[in-house]
Design an enzyme around this catalytic site. Structure first.
Site, PDB file in Angstrom:
ATOM      1  N   SER A 309       0.816  -1.284  -0.164  1.00  0.00           N
ATOM      2  CA  SER A 309      -0.147  -0.025   0.114  1.00  0.00           C
ATOM      3  C   SER A 309       0.920   1.308  -0.038  1.00  0.00           C
ATOM      4  O   SER A 309       1.528   1.388  -0.741  1.00  0.00           O
ATOM      5  CB  SER A 309      -0.908  -0.131   1.284  1.00  0.00           C
ATOM      6  OG  SER A 309      -2.085   0.887   1.096  1.00  0.00           O
ATOM      7  N   ASP A 320      10.784   5.342  -9.595  1.00  0.00           N
ATOM      8  CA  ASP A 320      10.607   5.737 -11.095  1.00  0.00           C
ATOM      9  C   ASP A 320      11.315   7.199 -11.232  1.00  0.00           C
ATOM     10  O   ASP A 320      11.540   7.365 -12.440  1.00  0.00           O
ATOM     11  CB  ASP A 320       9.050   5.895 -11.255  1.00  0.00           C
ATOM     12  CG  ASP A 320       8.439   4.558 -11.442  1.00  0.00           C
ATOM     13  OD1 ASP A 320       9.262   3.520 -11.455  1.00  0.00           O
ATOM     14  OD2 ASP A 320       7.186   4.414 -11.838  1.00  0.00           O
ATOM     15  N   LYS A 334      -0.677  -4.091  -3.408  1.00  0.00           N
ATOM     16  CA  LYS A 334      -2.041  -3.562  -3.045  1.00  0.00           C
ATOM     17  C   LYS A 334      -2.176  -1.995  -3.472  1.00  0.00           C
ATOM     18  O   LYS A 334      -1.325  -1.105  -2.832  1.00  0.00           O
ATOM     19  CB  LYS A 334      -2.191  -3.568  -1.614  1.00  0.00           C
ATOM     20  CG  LYS A 334      -3.708  -2.895  -1.097  1.00  0.00           C
ATOM     21  CD  LYS A 334      -3.767  -2.884   0.638  1.00  0.00           C
ATOM     22  CE  LYS A 334      -5.390  -2.378   0.686  1.00  0.00           C
ATOM     23  NZ  LYS A 334      -5.334  -0.908   0.416  1.00  0.00           N
TER      24      LYS A 334
END
Length: 402
Positions: A309, A320, A334
């Site tokens: 999460s 990224d 999740k």
């Protein structure tokens, strides 16, 4: 006469059309129990991320539910739970008053019970472990992420909702609860846990000297309301003490408040997107850095199958954007976002309102995030984390050039 007939026919047609639009439930006074059910239905109707409602006519579901006998509050809860079950999505759920209060306390940074974060295993009704809380009775008993909880006090968890399972594991300090645990393909085993009050100290911070160089080691156990403030204070302190790099340990961190994850990402990123959210209309919104990074020193992040999460939001944002290297094993996966909504009688709803994607539009739900360097999770105690026996930590130091 012709004009009068025309107006009569038009009004009759309008009444029929409005009756069709409003559904088949007659416009009669609703009981307080029916109003509770209707409020739950409306909340999901407006907020739920899947506008097909699991490929069903949600209005027909409303009408069918309201036509049932709902004589008391318990019957209303049963009707709402059954209505939600038709969505076949475990994170949207009814929270009875005691469950709702407990969840609000948990996100404030306190837990009681055995110290387990749980979810529903994909494609089944089984309750699985997302992660044990560090130092909790569950962690000390060796319960692992992705373990299945088969029974709680001899009651099969397939007969329990996620929240009733959580409630059964809570209780007075010093009392026992029996869990039947299954790890992968091994035989189920019984574990007796003694309930404790668990004070969540979300941040563990240590300044290590490795090969003559100072490294700030930061372990984050949960994204509670005070996590970002505590982490930021320690980043600043280590910077002043001469840290040349940082290791952020998100292993077995099951998540928590998404906003806390965003705030922590902003402590490491000066610019760039942190996360995208995608709602039921396919609309994409971004949450971005705000030029508030506390340091530009190199960063390595430790993740494993218990990182979920908000941990995945943070790890994905920093990976990224090229701000950090991820070390460890693939994360839990999740990628759905829930919001809490009040109901009139002190109960509430947790409703999945969107999914999130990493800055490179990686949908992590059920997929997880793959580290830059895959290193198996070592079988070590919590006390041995970030020591010479912690192979993932050693890999992180190597990534930092230490």
């Amino acid at each position: 006469m012709v004009r009068a007939s025309f107006w009569f026919g038009w009004i009759l047609s309008l009444q029929v059309a409005l009756f069709w639009l409003w559904g088949t439930t007659p416009a009669v006074a609703l009981t307080s129990e029916q109003q509770l059910v209707l409020q739950a239905w409306r909340t999901i109707d407006r907020a739920y991320y899947d506008d097909t409602f699991n490929h069903q006519n949600w209005w027909v579901t409303r009408d069918r539910t309201l036509k049932q006998q709902i004589p008391n509050e318990e019957a209303a809860y049963t009707a709402i739970t059954k209505m939600i079950a038709s969505l076949d999505e475990p994170f949207t759920r009814l929270l009875r008053p005691e469950q709702y209060r407990s969840l609000q306390v948990n996100t404030a940074g306190e837990l009681s019970g055995v110290g387990l974060q749980i979810g529903v295993k994909a494609g089944s009704q089984q309750i699985e472990v997302i992660a044990p809380i560090a130092g909790s009775p569950a962690a000390q008993a060796g319960i692992l992420p992705h373990d299945t909880i088969v029974e709680i006090d001899a009651i099969p968890t397939t007969e329990l909702t996620l929240d009733t399972a959580a409630v059964r594991m809570r209780g007075a300090m010093g009392t026992n609860v029996s869990l039947t645990i299954q790890t992968a393909d091994k035989s189920p085993r019984e574990v007796i846990l003694i309930r404790q009050k668990i004070e969540l100290n979300p941040v563990t911070a240590e300044l290590h000297t490795e090969n003559g160089r100072k490294i700030g080691y930061l372990r984050l156990s949960q994204f509670s309301a005070k996590a970002a403030k505590e982490l930021g204070e320690n980043i600043t302190k280590f910077k002043q003490q001469g840290a040349i790099g940082y290791v952020l340990d998100l292993r077995n961190n099951p998540g928590g408040l998404v906003q806390a994850g965003v705030e922590i990402a902003r402590q490491w990123l000066n610019e760039g997107t942190i996360v995208y959210t995608v709602d039921r209309r396919g609309a994409i919104d971004s949450i971005d850095a705000t030029g508030t990074a506390l340091t530009d020193a190199p960063l390595a992040i430790l993740v494993n199958e218990g990182s979920a999460s908000a941990s995945e939001i943070l790890a994905g944002a920093l990976q990224d954007n090229g701000r950090a290297k991820l070390i460890g094993t693939k994360t839990f996966g999740k990628g759905l976002i829930q919001s809490l909504f009040d109901l009139p009688n002190g109960s509430g709803l947790a409703v999945t309102v969107a999914k999130y994607e990493t800055p490179n539009h990686h949908d992590i739900h059920k997929l997880g995030i793959t580290p830059d360097r895959v290193v198996p999770t070592p079988e070590i105690s919590l006390e041995s984390a970030a020591t010479a026996t912690d192979t993932q930590y050693l890999a992180a130091l190597k990534e930092l050039g230490v």
